[in-house]
Design a protein around this motif. Sequence first.
Motif, PDB file in Angstrom:
ATOM      1  N   ILE A  49      -2.793  -1.195 -10.996  1.00 52.85           N
ATOM      2  CA  ILE A  49      -1.706  -1.901 -10.020  1.00 52.85           C
ATOM      3  C   ILE A  49      -0.526  -1.037 -10.082  1.00 52.85           C
ATOM      4  O   ILE A  49      -0.122  -0.698 -11.206  1.00 52.85           O
ATOM      5  CB  ILE A  49      -1.553  -3.418 -10.766  1.00 52.85           C
ATOM      6  CG1 ILE A  49      -2.582  -4.091 -11.324  1.00 52.85           C
ATOM      7  CG2 ILE A  49      -0.414  -3.918  -9.733  1.00 52.85           C
ATOM      8  CD1 ILE A  49      -3.497  -4.442 -10.253  1.00 52.85           C
ATOM      9  N   GLY A  51       2.964  -0.715  -8.564  1.00 54.82           N
ATOM     10  CA  GLY A  51       4.000  -1.385  -7.810  1.00 54.82           C
ATOM     11  C   GLY A  51       4.892  -0.512  -7.191  1.00 54.82           C
ATOM     12  O   GLY A  51       5.277   0.489  -7.569  1.00 54.82           O
ATOM     13  N   ILE A 267       2.085  -4.648 -13.685  1.00 59.47           N
ATOM     14  CA  ILE A 267       1.835  -3.599 -13.151  1.00 59.47           C
ATOM     15  C   ILE A 267       1.504  -2.422 -13.977  1.00 59.47           C
ATOM     16  O   ILE A 267       2.178  -2.460 -15.175  1.00 59.47           O
ATOM     17  CB  ILE A 267       2.691  -3.180 -11.996  1.00 59.47           C
ATOM     18  CG1 ILE A 267       3.948  -2.829 -12.508  1.00 59.47           C
ATOM     19  CG2 ILE A 267       2.750  -4.375 -10.793  1.00 59.47           C
ATOM     20  CD1 ILE A 267       5.115  -2.374 -11.606  1.00 59.47           C
TER      21      ILE A 267
END
Length: 539
Positions: A49, A51, A267
Motif C-alpha cells: 500500500i 500512500g 500503508i
Amino acid sequence: MGKKKIVSLAFLMLLLLSTALYGCSGGDESESGGESGGDSDSGEEKVLIFGRGGDSVSLDPIAVTDGESFKVTKNIFDTLINFGEQDTEIEPGLASEWTAAEDGLTYTFQLQEGVTFHDGTDFNAEAVVANFDRWSGGNSDQFPYYQSMFGGFGDAEEHVIESVEATGDYEVVIKLKRPQAPFLKNLAMSPFGIASPTAFEEAGDTFGDNPVGTGPFQFVEWNRNDTVTIEKFDDYWVEGEPKLDQVVFRAIPDNSARLNALLSGEIDLADGITPSDAGTIEGNENLQLFERPSMNVGYLGLTTTREPFDDPKVRQAMNHAIDRQALVDSFFEGRAEVAKNPMPPVISGYNDDIEGYEFDPEKAKELLAEAGLEDGFTMELWAMPVPRPYMPDGQKVAEAIQSNLADVGITAEIVSYEWATYLEKAAAGEADAFLLGWTGDNGDADNFLYVLLDQDNIGSNNYTYYENQALHDILIAAQTEVDEDARNELYMQAQEMIHKDAPWVPLAHSTPLLAGGTNVIDFKAHPTGSDKLASVDLE
C-alpha cells in the motif's frame, strides 16, 4: 465410539476454518509491518500500500505531466530505453540495443523479442510505430510532453522527428530532421511508455481509464480520489520480476494523516514526508526514511500575459519581495537549498555565476514605483492543493509569500483548486501567479529550460506564457549541439536571459523524503520521482 468420532471431526473442521480465517487477516501486525503487507513465508499475497499526496490525473502517460500519474504508469508501461536504478544514465529497455548514425539523424533500435502486452497482443516493431503515429498525430492539449520534447506534431517544421519505420519484425529506424542531443534520454521518460495499439485504438480518449502496457504490473481498478490498484503481470518479460502480487496507490492529501497511516501500519510506503517529520521516522525502529536524489525546483510562476506581470520590473520586484531563505528554513528543515535558477545545480550547464535576487523589500518597492505601481496592486496567488517533492506544503508557503508581498504593498488573495483543475487552469494562463515546480525527467538542462520556459511550450509546460525569441534560438541551438562544453555554454547564456526577464520566482531545490516500514525491501527512490516497483519486496 461414533459420538466421539463426530466431535473430533467437528473440532478438526473448526480448527481448519480458524486457521484459514487467520491466514486471511494479514497475521500479526508487529511482525508483518501492518495488515497491508504480505508475508513471504505464509504464502499470502504480497500487497504493497503506497500512500501518496494526491490522485492521478490520467493513467495514459502521454496525456499527462503530473508526477502522481507517472507514479502509477511507470509500473504499467515500459519505455524503449530505461534509466539507471537511481540515476539518469541510459540502459536497455524494450529496445535491447541501438545505434546512432554519425550525423546524429538516424537511430536504429533492436527490440526485445517475446514480449506481450497485458491484453495478450504482441509487442513488436509495428507496435512501436503505432505509438509514435498516435503521439505525433495529436496536439499540445492532448499530448503536452510530446510537444515539449520533440518540438511539435505531424508535418510541423519544428517537429524534430521526420519518420519512424519498422524495418523488421523487431527493428525500428527513427530519423530526425536535426540532431537532438537529449533524444535517447527523452525516450526513456515516463510519458513515452509503449502502449498496446489494440487497446488505445479501441478505447480512444478513454484509454487513460483502462491502460494497457507491457510493464511489470497490469491495471485492475481506479477509485477516483481514493485508490488505484495494479497487480502482478505473470508474463512479464524480465525474469524474476515483479516480486509483489499487488500494489495499491492510496491518495491521502493531508500530510499528517498520511504519516499517521504509516505509523499505524495502514500503508507500507508514504511519499511527501514533510522535513519536520523526518525525526519521527528516524526514531521509530519499525520505519525507515528514504531520500530521493534531488533533481527538482519549486517556483512561483508569474503569468507574463496578465497585468501587471507583463512588466519585467514587476516580476523583478516579486523576486526581491520574497524571502526565499525563510521559506527554506521554515518548511524544508534544512533539506533544501535556495534556488536562483530554474534548474538545479546537479544538472550539467548550471550557471553558478548568476547572483540571485536578494530579499530586499525596499528594492521591490522601488521597482514597483518605476512600473507606476507605487501604491501596490491586488492579485490572486494560487496555492497547490497537494504536497509535491519540491513543495511539501503549498498552502503554508503561499501564506508566507502573501505576508512578504503585503510588506511591499501587494495584496495577494490565496486561491486553490482540485489538483487536475489547478494544472488545467494554470496551463491555460488563468493564474496571476501560481506555485508549482518540476522534477527533472531525464537529467538534462533541456528538460528544464526548453520544456518549462521556451515559447514552443506555451500551453503545454510553459505555464507563464513567457516568450523570448532570442532565448528560443539559444535553446534550439543547445538541443542541436552535441559537444557537451558548447551546450553548457549556451545553457549558461540562457539562464542569464531568464534571470533578467524573471518569469519565475525560483524558490527551492529540495531533497524529497519518503518513508516505509522495515518490511519494505529494495525500494530505490528515483531522482525523476517515478519509482519502478518491480524489484521491491515485502518480508
